[in-house]
Design an enzyme around this catalytic site. Sequence first.
Site: not given
Length: 670
Positions: A462, A468
């Site tokens: 996660e 990202h």
Amino acid sequence: MTNPILSPWDTPFEIAPFDAISDADFAPALDAALAAHDAEIKAIAEDSRPADFANTVEALEAAGEALDKVLSVFFTVAGADSNPERQELQRAFSPKLAAHFSAISSNKALFARVAEVWEKRDALDLTEEQARVLMLTHRGFVRSGAALTGAADQRMQEIMGRLAELGTAFTQNLLADESGWFMPLTEADLEGLPGFVVNAARAAGEEKGQEGPVVTLSRSLITPFLQFSPRRDLREQAFKAWAARGANGGETDNREIAAEILKLREERAKLLGYESFADYKLETQMAGTPEKVRELLMAVWGPAKRQAEADAEVLTEMMREDGINDDLAPWDWRYYAEKRRKAEHDLDEAEVKPYLQLDRMIEASFACANRLFGLEFKPLDVPLYHPDCRAWEVTRGGKHVAVFIGDYFARGSKRSGAWCSAMRSQAKFPKEQGPVVINVCNFAKGDPALLSYDDARTLFHEFGHALHQMLSDVTYESISGTSVARDFVELPSQLYEHWLEVPEVLAEFATHAETGAAMPKEMLDKVLGAANFDMGFQTVEYVASALVDLAFHEGAAPADVLAMQAEVLEGLGMPAAITMRHASPHFAHVFSGDGYSSGYYSYMWSEVMDADAFEAFEEAGNAFDAETAKALEAHILSTGGSVEAADLYKRFRGRLPGVEALLKGRGLAA
Ligand SMILES: [Zn+2]
């Protein structure tokens, strides 16, 4: 009275003012935000000036700011901290939102303006990113049917309505078959089952109003039952019921529904001008075409099948030792594999956990991001939606990058699983905005909180998604962060899991909660070895499902889904003791909605990339190689969906990924 969701957020980094928001604020805020968005859309669609990039595409990007705020706050609390009132709101919101977005994508006047900009794109002198956003906006409208007129338009709406009904029916039938079956067990039948399975069977018996324990078709009970029950006859009964879900005849049978879904999908794709539904679905994916997907799956199939066949021989031998001379059957596999796992990789989870303290693992995930990307994390004291939530300010070289929120502990109000979402995505248009990113997990509380190795991997996974979002550096929000193709989105997350396996990371951060000692090398080796156990079986059941999914959506839709499934499996030479992970009548990924239809392959597609991408660091001789980390950020973590995924990967690696690293990672290399 002013609504705190819609008023300016006067908080540090404009994080939602959770302490000022109450559940009564959501419905009026949503109505106001929808009305505001409708007005913005109307103004764009009815603009009398010639359509251009700024008054159409950028105007669409800028629209819906209030709606973004309402939805980000609402869905954060609805997922991570629900209550009956929020559930009720969610039921009321979901048809409203579906109608709102479908009205936009079928707005003919709006589409006409987007098409006008698209037609003159070459004369517009757009940046690479603007050209990309224009292409995606136009393509999104076309794919949803906005360009259809007359009878075709009418038919498309009928198809979409019918598909929604069929998807719901498929899901409900599956649930009915899953909850309708159970198998009572006597006290003697419990022999050989570990305590947690016995407890689960007793609890299930109570729930079903039975005197004694039962086995149900819930994955969390049937799987361990098949794994541990020495009673071959009971395993066979339970397995057969499990495999028959959705194909039991009568009202809950899904076979005809699945066939009708496939037929309507084919018609939908043809109305939009595609050869097949797979062509339509894969157009927006990195894989691009059915041929590319098949090529990948077949490259993995051969080695996986060889491994599974070799494993089947070992398991058959173990069965012979139990005095059973029959062929190894699907209801035998998990039982003998579990026995073998115990013999070869006996790993006591209770011994591993004290080395994996939640706080130390969070530190480890931050420390890796620091070494790779220079990010620094400072605790931030802001009111959030639950006392268990923690926040950090993320900076680099003293400059603000993002806010990161971690909500790690399981509780009744949280849905299961783990996820990452952006409460605010990075963008520079219409104004500069820093991301606010949240990771939600379901770890058990404790003092100190301890993780299993799987939990620790989830934490890194996660956090990879979070990176990202946090490192995103694009202009437009619609392509920011994780707004990328589905078969590309798991690359950053699965890639980040590799740093947990770096020996120096575990040596520094996997320290015993009481003694402070580092995890012993033998334990680490066992943990890593166990992770790859029975990979032949797991790969075969997965790849077979993915290949059947693909076959369903290429060419003409089959009249009989099970006949086509049998044909595909026979062509593959499916090992007799392994079945598909999801047989068609209960393949919810493919039939409950179209999210993963001709897309079940994408988990493996991402794995091919993460294995190959991490090899770039191994080739550089250092898991923290600065040049490679810089390239990873420049070409993958900062670029969002601003460039075609395959091009991004080539910019990072100089070529597309091969399957070798994946086969090695799964222990399937020759
Ligand atoms: Zn993920």
